[in-house]
Motif scaffolding. Structure first.
Motif, PDB file in Angstrom:
ATOM      1  N   ASN A  38       0.847  -1.200   0.000  1.00 39.00           N
ATOM      2  CA  ASN A  38       0.000   0.000   0.000  1.00 39.00           C
ATOM      3  C   ASN A  38       0.879   1.246   0.000  1.00 39.00           C
ATOM      4  N   SER A  39       0.298   2.379   0.299  1.00 43.57           N
ATOM      5  CA  SER A  39       1.017   3.640   0.142  1.00 43.57           C
ATOM      6  C   SER A  39       2.193   3.794   1.112  1.00 43.57           C
ATOM      7  N   THR A  40       2.236   3.002   2.169  1.00 39.31           N
ATOM      8  CA  THR A  40       3.381   3.111   3.089  1.00 39.31           C
ATOM      9  C   THR A  40       4.608   2.396   2.547  1.00 39.31           C
ATOM     10  N   ASP A  41       4.420   1.598   1.507  1.00 37.35           N
ATOM     11  CA  ASP A  41       5.503   0.886   0.821  1.00 37.35           C
ATOM     12  C   ASP A  41       6.138  -0.207   1.674  1.00 37.35           C
ATOM     13  N   GLN A  42       6.847   0.185   2.739  1.00 37.23           N
ATOM     14  CA  GLN A  42       7.531  -0.823   3.548  1.00 37.23           C
ATOM     15  C   GLN A  42       7.316  -0.575   5.036  1.00 37.23           C
ATOM     16  N   SER A  43       7.354  -1.652   5.795  1.00 35.85           N
ATOM     17  CA  SER A  43       7.186  -1.542   7.235  1.00 35.85           C
ATOM     18  C   SER A  43       7.914  -2.723   7.889  1.00 35.85           C
ATOM     19  N   PHE A  44       7.921  -2.729   9.205  1.00 38.79           N
ATOM     20  CA  PHE A  44       8.559  -3.837   9.916  1.00 38.79           C
ATOM     21  C   PHE A  44       7.508  -4.807  10.434  1.00 38.79           C
ATOM     22  N   ASP A  90      10.153   7.016   5.950  1.00 39.62           N
ATOM     23  CA  ASP A  90      11.370   6.965   5.151  1.00 39.62           C
ATOM     24  C   ASP A  90      11.956   5.552   5.027  1.00 39.62           C
ATOM     25  N   LEU A  91      11.102   4.546   4.896  1.00 39.75           N
ATOM     26  CA  LEU A  91      11.613   3.182   4.761  1.00 39.75           C
ATOM     27  C   LEU A  91      11.714   2.737   3.302  1.00 39.75           C
ATOM     28  N   SER A  92      11.405   3.620   2.360  1.00 38.87           N
ATOM     29  CA  SER A  92      11.492   3.231   0.955  1.00 38.87           C
ATOM     30  C   SER A  92      12.926   3.048   0.511  1.00 38.87           C
ATOM     31  N   SER A  93      13.822   3.818   1.115  1.00 43.21           N
ATOM     32  CA  SER A  93      15.222   3.635   0.738  1.00 43.21           C
ATOM     33  C   SER A  93      15.781   2.425   1.473  1.00 43.21           C
ATOM     34  N   SER A  94      16.767   1.819   0.870  1.00 42.74           N
ATOM     35  CA  SER A  94      17.296   0.580   1.439  1.00 42.74           C
ATOM     36  C   SER A  94      18.258   0.878   2.585  1.00 42.74           C
ATOM     37  N   GLY A  95      18.629  -0.157   3.294  1.00 44.93           N
ATOM     38  CA  GLY A  95      19.537  -0.004   4.420  1.00 44.93           C
ATOM     39  C   GLY A  95      19.902  -1.358   4.985  1.00 44.93           C
ATOM     40  N   ILE A  96      20.548  -1.337   6.129  1.00 44.50           N
ATOM     41  CA  ILE A  96      20.936  -2.590   6.796  1.00 44.50           C
ATOM     42  C   ILE A  96      20.234  -2.655   8.141  1.00 44.50           C
ATOM     43  N   LEU A  97      19.657  -3.815   8.415  1.00 48.09           N
ATOM     44  CA  LEU A  97      18.968  -4.031   9.677  1.00 48.09           C
ATOM     45  C   LEU A  97      19.845  -4.907  10.566  1.00 48.09           C
ATOM     46  N   LEU A  98      20.142  -4.412  11.773  1.00 50.29           N
ATOM     47  CA  LEU A  98      21.005  -5.151  12.705  1.00 50.29           C
ATOM     48  C   LEU A  98      20.277  -5.326  14.031  1.00 50.29           C
ATOM     49  N   TYR A  99      20.721  -6.325  14.788  1.00 45.47           N
ATOM     50  CA  TYR A  99      20.132  -6.553  16.106  1.00 45.47           C
ATOM     51  C   TYR A  99      21.228  -6.501  17.163  1.00 45.47           C
ATOM     52  N   ASN A 100      20.984  -5.700  18.205  1.00 48.08           N
ATOM     53  CA  ASN A 100      21.936  -5.574  19.302  1.00 48.08           C
ATOM     54  C   ASN A 100      21.411  -6.381  20.481  1.00 48.08           C
ATOM     55  N   ASP A 101      21.985  -7.573  20.730  1.00 48.40           N
ATOM     56  CA  ASP A 101      21.439  -8.418  21.792  1.00 48.40           C
ATOM     57  C   ASP A 101      21.795  -7.896  23.180  1.00 48.40           C
ATOM     58  N   ARG A 102      22.688  -6.931  23.267  1.00 44.67           N
ATOM     59  CA  ARG A 102      23.034  -6.357  24.573  1.00 44.67           C
ATOM     60  C   ARG A 102      21.853  -5.603  25.186  1.00 44.67           C
TER      61      ARG A 102
END
Lengths: 138, 348
Positions: free
Chosen positions: B164-170, B189-201
């Protein structure tokens, strides 16, 4: 007969390739333009390239069909295929990143396969140029 | 014959000249001053410990106490080495050839031994392979997606295409119970790409934008913790989502909003620090034109502050494909080799 067929093979294959390539680019114009936008080298010129490439491919196809203009078609085929080949080489070697195809715009071939494919058709165009019969002197 | 040779040579020169021009032009925006400086650690270059030549590029896919895992551009192959970096061994996954073909160009693999997760971005699926038993399962995701990160043995957070119009979400997906939690939050602003990381700390996710300097930090319930930025000056997203309704295309399309520049490329979290490979030259740097090194900026995940930077070598005709810091070492993967460097840590 066989020799004649073999001599016409480069023109036939290049005609099929450019017909398919130009029509698919025009039918999926928005997708093609978006792919050009994502390229680090063509992002600034995507508007003009999105039209000029399929237009040149269609002209090439027309030139290849008729024996009288076939040699010019081979020259144009060579120019286009060399352009695509060197572009992919540049993407693989001089671009810091290779455009991602995430999100649906998925090509059937990866970049390396495209490179081999393009080199093959570049050589085919060269074969066409140098095997095309010379005009006999009267 | 002479005429034909002449025309071929002329065509070749014109084509090479054209490509040379657009390649040179594409680098110019990176070379000018951007209004920020970096702090570099003293001691300069990283010291090479070991190098292993490969026939194809590898990308870091995961590690545990005994092994480091990699994936290649071929989804069938998982490579691994021990932490002493002795030798590279491979595991072949039995992936159907039709699936393998569909995966090409749009997948990455994450290994948490004994399981390997293949993120099939364009197939709306995660393929889970047990490397011990050979069994595999397919987990369907809500739609195609562009990022995934594992936050527990069973749960992943995905950045998916909403359609839909939001394009991308989590969203959050439990691969065993299939429980899916979508969110309406954090869509800016999630239409542009990026890297998703997880900080377990601190159980938080980091989304580092590729085309602007934003870093969105949020918890696993999708509540924003902070919105930070890298030290460069590129605050604006330079890519714009084109609605499918507007384009009439079945593909998801974007157009550049100004000159499109990749800013933050590879990223990694380790030991309370965020390491980001930036492609933007600081005003107090003079290199990058020949790309013999690439810069890594270090940020504290506790204070969100920039700490300092260092360079990773990039040999001629090579690209940095991935990097990981562990046990005072840096493992970097390139186009055709892997290199292990000593990493002395921060200067202060």
């Amino acid at each position: 007969m066989l020799k004649k067929s073999l001599l016409e093979l480069p023109a036939v294959l290049l005609t099929i390739l450019f017909t398919y390539a130009s029509i698919s680019k025009l039918l999926q114009y928005n997708t093609f333009r978006s792919q050009l936008d994502q390229s680090p080298f063509t992002t600034g010129y995507s508007g003009i390239i999105a039209w000029s490439i399929p237009a040149t491919e269609l002209i090439t196809t027309a030139l290849l069909i008729f024996p009288a203009t076939r040699l010019k078609g081979f020259y144009l085929s060579y120019g286009l295929m060399l352009l695509f080949t060197v572009y992919i080489y540049a993407i693989l070697h001089y671009s810091y990143f290779i455009p991602c195809s995430c999100g649906g715009i998925l090509s059937r071939m990866n970049w390396e396969q495209h490179l081999v494919f393009n080199i093959t058709f570049t050589l085919l165009a060269l074969t066409g140029i140098f095997t095309f019969p010379f005009k006999s002197k009267v | 014959m002479t005429t034909r040779i002449f025309i071929v040579l002329l065509t070749t020169i014109v084509v090479l000249g054209f490509i040379f021009t657009i390649v040179r032009t594409s680098r110019q925006p990176y070379e000018k001053k951007h209004g920020f400086n970096r702090t570099f650690r003293s001691g300069n270059h990283l010291q090479l410990i070991k190098k292993i030549t490969m026939e194809y590029p590898l990308y870091l896919a995961g590690y545990n106490n005994s092994n480091i895992y990699f994936h290649s551009d071929d989804p069938h192959i998982i490579a691994y080495t021990d932490t002493a970096f002795s030798t590279i061994a491979t595991i072949s996954l039995s992936i159907d050839s039709a699936v393998g073909h569909q995966l090409a160009n749009a997948f990455s693999t994450h290994v948490r031994y004994p399981e390997a997760f293949i993120f099939a971005y364009n197939m709306a699926a995660i393929f889970v392979y047990n490397l011990q038993s050979g069994r595999h399962t397919v987990i369907h995701t809500p739609s195609n997606y562009s990022n995934a990160v594992q936050i527990s043995d069973s749960t992943f957070i995905l950045k998916y295409f909403t359609g839909n119009s939001t394009d991308q979400s989590f969203c959050k997906l439990n691969v065993y119970t299939k429980q899916l939690t979508k969110t309406e939050l954090l869509t800016e602003d999630l239409s542009s790409s990026g890297i998703l990381l997880y900080n377990d700390r601190n159980a938080s996710c980091y989304f580092i934008h590729h085309y602007n300097n934003r870093i969105a930090v949020f918890d696993t319930a999708f509540h924003a913790i902070s919105s930070n930025h890298t030290i460069d000056t590129f605050t604006q997203s330079q890519i714009q989502y084109l609605s499918m309704i507007k384009t009439g295309s079945s593909d998801i399309l974007y157009k550049p909003n100004g000159t499109r520049m990749l800013i933050n490329y590879l990223s990694q979290l380790h030991g309370g620090r965020l390491y980001i490979n930036s492609l933007i030259k600081a005003d107090n740097e003079t290199l990058l034109t020949d790309q013999s090194e690439t810069v890594i900026d270090i940020y504290s995940t506790n204070t969100d502050n920039y700490l300092e930077s260092f360079y990773i070598p990039v040999p001629h005709n090579q690209h940095l494909k991935s990097f990981r810091i562990f046990d005072s070492k840096i493992l970097a993967t390139y186009t055709n080799h892997l290199a292990l460097y000593k990493f002395p840590g921060l200067s202060k």
